[in-house]
Write a protein that holds these residues in place. Structure first.
Motif, short mmCIF file in Angstrom:
data_model
loop_
_atom_site.label_atom_id
_atom_site.label_comp_id
_atom_site.label_asym_id
_atom_site.label_seq_id
_atom_site.Cartn_x
_atom_site.Cartn_y
_atom_site.Cartn_z
N SER A 1 68.03 41.07 54.58
CA SER A 1 68.62 39.91 53.89
C SER A 1 68.28 38.61 54.63
CB SER A 1 70.14 40.09 53.79
OG SER A 1 70.72 39.00 53.11
N ASN A 2 68.43 38.61 55.95
CA ASN A 2 68.12 37.40 56.71
C ASN A 2 66.61 37.11 56.74
OD1 ASN A 2 70.64 36.22 58.23
ND2 ASN A 2 70.89 38.43 58.26
N TYR A 3 65.81 38.16 56.71
CA TYR A 3 64.36 37.98 56.67
C TYR A 3 63.95 37.27 55.39
CZ TYR A 3 59.45 39.27 57.51
OH TYR A 3 58.10 39.25 57.75
N TYR A 4 64.55 37.68 54.27
CA TYR A 4 64.25 37.02 53.00
C TYR A 4 64.65 35.54 53.03
CZ TYR A 4 63.49 41.71 51.09
OH TYR A 4 63.03 42.98 50.84
N GLN A 5 65.75 35.23 53.71
CA GLN A 5 66.17 33.83 53.81
C GLN A 5 65.13 33.01 54.59
OE1 GLN A 5 68.72 32.45 52.30
NE2 GLN A 5 69.43 34.40 51.43
N VAL A 6 64.55 33.62 55.61
CA VAL A 6 63.48 32.94 56.36
C VAL A 6 62.29 32.69 55.45
CG1 VAL A 6 61.83 33.19 58.25
CG2 VAL A 6 64.23 33.81 58.60
N LEU A 7 61.91 33.70 54.67
CA LEU A 7 60.77 33.54 53.78
C LEU A 7 61.00 32.44 52.76
CD1 LEU A 7 59.74 37.25 53.08
CD2 LEU A 7 58.83 35.67 54.77
N SER B 1 55.53 37.17 58.98
CA SER B 1 54.19 37.23 58.41
C SER B 1 54.17 37.62 56.94
CB SER B 1 53.34 38.23 59.20
OG SER B 1 53.91 39.52 59.13
N ASP B 2 55.29 38.11 56.41
CA ASP B 2 55.29 38.54 55.01
C ASP B 2 55.48 37.35 54.08
OD1 ASP B 2 54.93 41.16 55.71
OD2 ASP B 2 57.06 41.61 55.79
N SER B 3 55.50 37.65 52.79
CA SER B 3 55.71 36.59 51.80
C SER B 3 56.45 37.15 50.60
CB SER B 3 54.38 36.00 51.35
OG SER B 3 54.57 35.10 50.27
N LEU B 4 57.34 36.33 50.05
CA LEU B 4 57.98 36.71 48.78
C LEU B 4 57.01 36.53 47.62
CD1 LEU B 4 61.45 34.96 49.15
CD2 LEU B 4 60.97 37.38 49.33
N MET B 5 56.03 35.67 47.82
CA MET B 5 55.14 35.30 46.73
C MET B 5 54.07 36.37 46.53
SD MET B 5 56.70 32.69 46.02
CE MET B 5 57.60 31.28 46.61
N ASN C 1 61.57 53.21 55.27
CA ASN C 1 60.44 54.10 55.58
C ASN C 1 59.22 53.79 54.74
OD1 ASN C 1 61.89 55.54 57.55
ND2 ASN C 1 62.77 56.93 56.02
N GLN C 2 59.42 53.17 53.57
CA GLN C 2 58.30 52.88 52.68
C GLN C 2 57.69 51.50 52.92
OE1 GLN C 2 59.87 53.53 48.74
NE2 GLN C 2 60.11 55.73 49.05
N LEU C 3 58.26 50.75 53.85
CA LEU C 3 57.72 49.40 54.13
C LEU C 3 56.33 49.51 54.76
CD1 LEU C 3 60.88 47.58 55.54
CD2 LEU C 3 59.79 47.23 53.33
N ASP D 1 53.12 37.06 64.69
CA ASP D 1 53.80 37.17 63.41
C ASP D 1 54.47 38.53 63.27
OD1 ASP D 1 52.92 34.69 62.91
OD2 ASP D 1 51.56 35.19 61.27
N TRP D 2 55.65 38.55 62.69
CA TRP D 2 56.45 39.76 62.54
C TRP D 2 56.59 40.11 61.06
CZ3 TRP D 2 59.56 42.27 66.49
CH2 TRP D 2 59.32 41.75 67.78
N SER D 3 56.28 41.35 60.72
CA SER D 3 56.55 41.84 59.37
C SER D 3 58.01 42.28 59.28
CB SER D 3 55.63 43.02 59.04
OG SER D 3 55.95 44.13 59.88
N LEU D 4 58.47 42.54 58.05
CA LEU D 4 59.85 43.00 57.87
C LEU D 4 60.07 44.33 58.59
CD1 LEU D 4 62.66 42.92 56.66
CD2 LEU D 4 61.71 43.81 54.51
N LYS D 5 59.11 45.23 58.48
CA LYS D 5 59.25 46.53 59.15
C LYS D 5 59.31 46.37 60.66
CE LYS D 5 57.25 51.16 59.46
NZ LYS D 5 58.55 51.81 59.21
#
Length: 444
Positions: free
Chosen positions: A151-157, A237-241, A442-444, A26-30
């Motif tokens: 932006s594309n990562y959010y679309q995946v989520l 691996s992240d979530s918008l929720m 940097n804050q991710l 699983d990949w995080s946004l960072k």
């Protein structure tokens, strides 16, 4: 049913995606951004351009360093040039003679050292802004990569959340279908009531297929923005929720925080230096030159290779431009107009940056409010669905009300997912408009 519905809501809306899939891949946004900053092609191009700027600086410095050249020649004068000595110089009649020797060998070296050349000095002065421009280009490229991947990562989520919601809805509808099937078989309800629910079930399955296809497309776009091979497996691996939305810091608008603004300022600086270099073409140029060599002459090849006689000179060269047909004046006027054009364009850019910042702020506030409203609607729709389900079992509500309640609940969930993606996209746009994308990363 109430217990099942509560579990469905928690699993679909509150738990992060990582709790549903704990695969080590699983990949995080960072992690995705880290990968993209190392592997996406534009990042490497920006790094190459930075090295080009460094080499250009070395080239500019070389213009003010000594220029040393060596040369050598061996000539076989097949036919010597003749000249005529006038009468009375070597006799009563004009005398035609050939001067020189058949073979001539020369070896020499020369050194030229500029002492004063304003155009070269201004070229040296341009080294710093040239290197700053390369740094800014690299920064701009990094910001673009961060924005595109996020932006594309959010679309995946979003696609993943929609799939999770649709699967939960399928499970819930399937349970209702099982009850209706028994009721139909026992003659408690009309077959049409079962068929209506089955149509709703099949429609949800079709939506699930479309959502899975959308997920594949979104993952492919994300891989491209990361510079990852399309055949490599990627799971996020992240979530918008989240139970609480992230806090957003608004630093206010300051154009100088934007890399695009600083690039324009840098271009204006370079254009002004170019104007000064063109104007400096009217100034004299002074240089020191020295030359030393050896020359051998002979009518035979052997003597022309070993009987050398040295020669040398040292001098100053002053070059004063007098008239160039107004060529330089035309170049100066062009440079002045270019400076004025850039200044006017910069004023337009600042107004555009301010507009983007204001719109991003407004959109973020609107999205935040919409998320809160849709969150309340999901809870209300769930409550209505639970009550309607209970009343239907008790025989006090028709099947139509149950289907409508289920549809409303599903729509409320979809609206909540869409409002979340709008919120995160608005947040990303705000970070971009105030020049804080690198801080966001940097804050991710």
């Amino acid at each position: 049913m109430k217990k099942l519905m509560s579990i469905g809501l928690l699993s679909a809306l509150l738990l992060p995606l990582g709790s549903r899939a704990q695969a080590p891949a699983d990949w995080s946004l960072k992690a995705c951004i880290d990968y993209g900053l190392k592997n996406f092609g534009t990042v490497r191009v920006a790094q190459y351009q930075k090295e080009v700027a460094h080499q250009q600086a070395r080239e500019a410095v070389s213009g003010y360093l000594p220029q040393v050249n060596g040369s050598g020649s061996l000539d076989d004068n097949i036919k010597l040039q003749t000249t005529v000595l006038p009468a009375g110089f070597a006799g009563p009649e004009p005398l035609r003679i050939a001067l020189g020797s058949k073979f001539q060998t020369s070896v020499s070296a020369s050194v030229d050292q500029p002492i004063f050349d304003k155009t070269l000095l201004l070229g040296l002065k341009a080294n710093k802004p040239n290197q700053e421009r390369a740094d800014l280009n690299e920064r701009q490229t990094r910001e673009d990569v961060i924005y595109s991947i996020s932006s594309n990562y959010y679309q995946v989520l979003v696609a993943q959340e929609q799939i999770a919601l649709l699967k939960d809805n399928l499970n819930q509808t399937e349970q209702v279908l099982n009850v209706l099937k028994l009721q139909r078989d026992n003659g408690v309800i009309q077959p049409v009531d079962f068929d209506r629910t089955e149509v709703n079930y099949n429609s949800t399955k079709s939506q699930l297929t479309l959502a899975e296809n959308s997920l594949n497309l979104a993952l492919n776009r994300l891989k491209f923005q990361m510079g990852m091979p399309q055949d490599q497996n990627l799971m996020v691996s992240d979530s918008l929720m989240q139970s609480r939305l992230p806090a957003i810091e608004t630093n206010g608008f300051e154009a100088r925080n934007l890399t695009s603004f600083r690039l324009s300022e840098n271009e204006l600086t370079l254009q002004r230096l170019n104007l000064q270099r063109t104007q400096a073409g009217y100034l004299p140029k002074l240089s020191l030159n020295a030359r030393y060599g050896s020359l051998a002459l002979g009518n035979e090849l052997g003597p022309s290779l070993n009987r050398f006689v040295g020669f040398g000179s040292v001098g100053l060269r002053l070059t004063v431009p007098i008239f160039d047909g107004f060529k330089r004046d035309a170049q100066i006027q062009q440079s002045k107009l270019n400076v004025q054009t850039l200044q006017e364009q910069q004023r337009l850019n600042v107004a555009s940056y301010q507009l983007q910042f204001n719109n991003a702020q407004t959109q973020l506030q609107k999205s935040q409010t919409q998320v809160q409203n849709d969150d309340r609607n999901v809870k209300l729709a769930l409550k209505v669905y639970e009550v309607t389900t209970l009343q239907y079992k008790q025989g006090t509500k028709p099947l139509t009300d149950l289907i409508n309640a289920e549809t409303s609940y599903r729509q409320a969930q979809t609206n909540f997912v869409n409002s979340l993606i709008n919120f995160y996209q608005a947040r990303l746009d705000l970070e971009q408009s105030q020049g804080t994308l690198l801080n966001f990363y940097n804050q991710l």
